[in-house]
Design an enzyme around this catalytic site. Structure first.
Site, short mmCIF file in Angstrom:
data_model
loop_
_atom_site.label_atom_id
_atom_site.label_comp_id
_atom_site.label_asym_id
_atom_site.label_seq_id
_atom_site.Cartn_x
_atom_site.Cartn_y
_atom_site.Cartn_z
CG ASN A 104 -1.76 1.21 1.38
OD1 ASN A 104 -1.85 2.01 0.45
ND2 ASN A 104 -2.39 1.37 2.53
CE LYS A 152 -0.05 3.31 4.71
NZ LYS A 152 -0.09 3.47 6.15
CG HIS A 159 -5.89 1.62 5.03
ND1 HIS A 159 -5.49 2.57 5.94
CD2 HIS A 159 -4.85 0.77 4.88
CE1 HIS A 159 -4.25 2.31 6.31
NE2 HIS A 159 -3.83 1.22 5.69
CD GLU A 162 -3.21 5.31 6.68
OE1 GLU A 162 -3.17 5.39 5.44
OE2 GLU A 162 -2.28 4.81 7.35
CD GLU A 180 -3.74 -2.92 7.27
OE1 GLU A 180 -2.58 -3.10 6.90
OE2 GLU A 180 -4.41 -1.93 6.95
N GLY A 233 1.89 2.05 10.78
CA GLY A 233 2.82 3.17 10.64
C GLY A 233 3.45 3.61 11.96
CB SER A 256 4.85 -1.78 12.09
OG SER A 256 4.32 -0.48 12.27
C1 PEP Z 1 -0.96 -0.11 5.97
O1 PEP Z 1 -1.02 1.05 5.65
O2 PEP Z 1 -1.82 -0.91 5.58
C2 PEP Z 1 0.15 -0.54 6.81
C3 PEP Z 1 0.12 -1.74 7.32
O3 PEP Z 1 1.17 0.37 7.02
P1 PEP Z 1 2.58 0.09 7.74
O4 PEP Z 1 3.12 -1.20 7.19
O5 PEP Z 1 3.43 1.26 7.38
O6 PEP Z 1 2.31 -0.02 9.21
#
Ligand code: PEP
Length: 271
Positions: free
Chosen positions: A12, A14, A106, A108, A178, A184, A224
């Protein structure tokens, strides 16, 4: 991993990159995952890999992916098919650009933009109807976890988003667990915590549909994940891959994560 379920790894991107760097990243991903980049098998043959660039770069990234097996995906789609929805992008438009996948829900968007399960249900339905392999994100916030409500929250999200969709319709869906507090932040769920939640998700899918459906469904982890911690997470029996944010912006790290998934899968007898 489980031998019966092929790993899925999504990158992703973003709202990162510009046109030139997006194309460069896509080319580097193809080089790392394709026949030239890996032995004895190209990673793209072992793992279902997808990249999710920003909307304006989809076409250019699609061209850069060329004939590689790496899938192109959108980061979101509209709940509507077409019409007066300024700024939105429909599932059919994504298909038109060669997308085979789309991220729905997601965190976000859930927490940053207030998207709720009712809206996500509509988005999921239209994405799946268009033929896209939708990646439905679910996950609890830190306070929900601290209050001991993580599993209940995630199960409710699954019921709300899948709702009345039939097993046949949702066959192409992938569920991404998630935890919001891990996205993040550099904090990951422990492999054991991830496994516990993935097993609960599979159990909920069994209640919504049936045990055969649940056994086939892919449930991936996001939060992460990086080249170092990926293998321990992928070694869990109910973790079928990952949705990768920050680490997907470096082709080498993304390829290492795909390799970790391929190796974890191969250790189960999958190939
Ligand atoms: C994501 O945005 O789906 C995600 C898992 O981000 P990160 O790996 O940076 O935590």
């Amino acid at each position: 991993m489980h031998a019966e379920r092929r790993p899925f790894i999504g990158g992703n991107w973003k709202m990162n990159s510009d046109l030139a760097s997006a194309v460069e990243l896509a080319e580097a991903v193809v080089a790392a995952l394709g026949p030239a980049g890996a032995a004895p098998h190209a990673l793209e043959e072992t793992v279902d890999a997808a990249v999710f660039p920003p909307f304006p770069y989809l076409q250019a990234v699609g061209r850069a992916l060329g004939h590689s097996a790496v899938m192109l995906g959108g980061q979101d789609c509209s709940a509507e098919a077409s019409g007066a929805f300024t700024g939105q992008v429909s599932a059919d438009m994504l298909c038109d650009l060669g997308c085979r996948s789309v991220i729905i829900g997601h965190s976000e968007r859930r927490h940053g933009l207030g998207e709720d399960d009712a809206l996500l249900h509509q988005k999921l339905a239209i994405a799946l109807e268009s033929g896209l392999a939708a990646v439905l994100c679910v996950g609890e916030t830190l306070s929900e976890r601290d209050e001991g409500r993580a599993e209940g929250v995630v199960r409710a999200q699954l019921r709300g988003c899948f709702g009345t969709l039939t097993a046949e319709t949702v066959e192409r869906a992938v569920v991404a667990y998630e935890p919001v507090w891990a996205i993040g932040t550099g904090r990951t769920a422990s492999p054991a915590d991830a496994q516990r939640m993935h097993a609960a998700i599979r159990h909920e899918l069994g209640s919504l549909y049936d045990s055969r459906f649940a056994a086939k469904a892919r449930v991936i982890y996001g939060g992460s994940v990086n080249a170092k911690n990926a293998r321990a997470i992928f070694d869990q029996p109910d973790v079928d891959g990952g949705l990768i944010g920050g680490a997907s912006l470096k082709a080498g790290d993304f390829a290492s994560i795909c390799r970790a998934a391929a190796e974890a899968w191969s250790a189960t007898g999958g190939h």
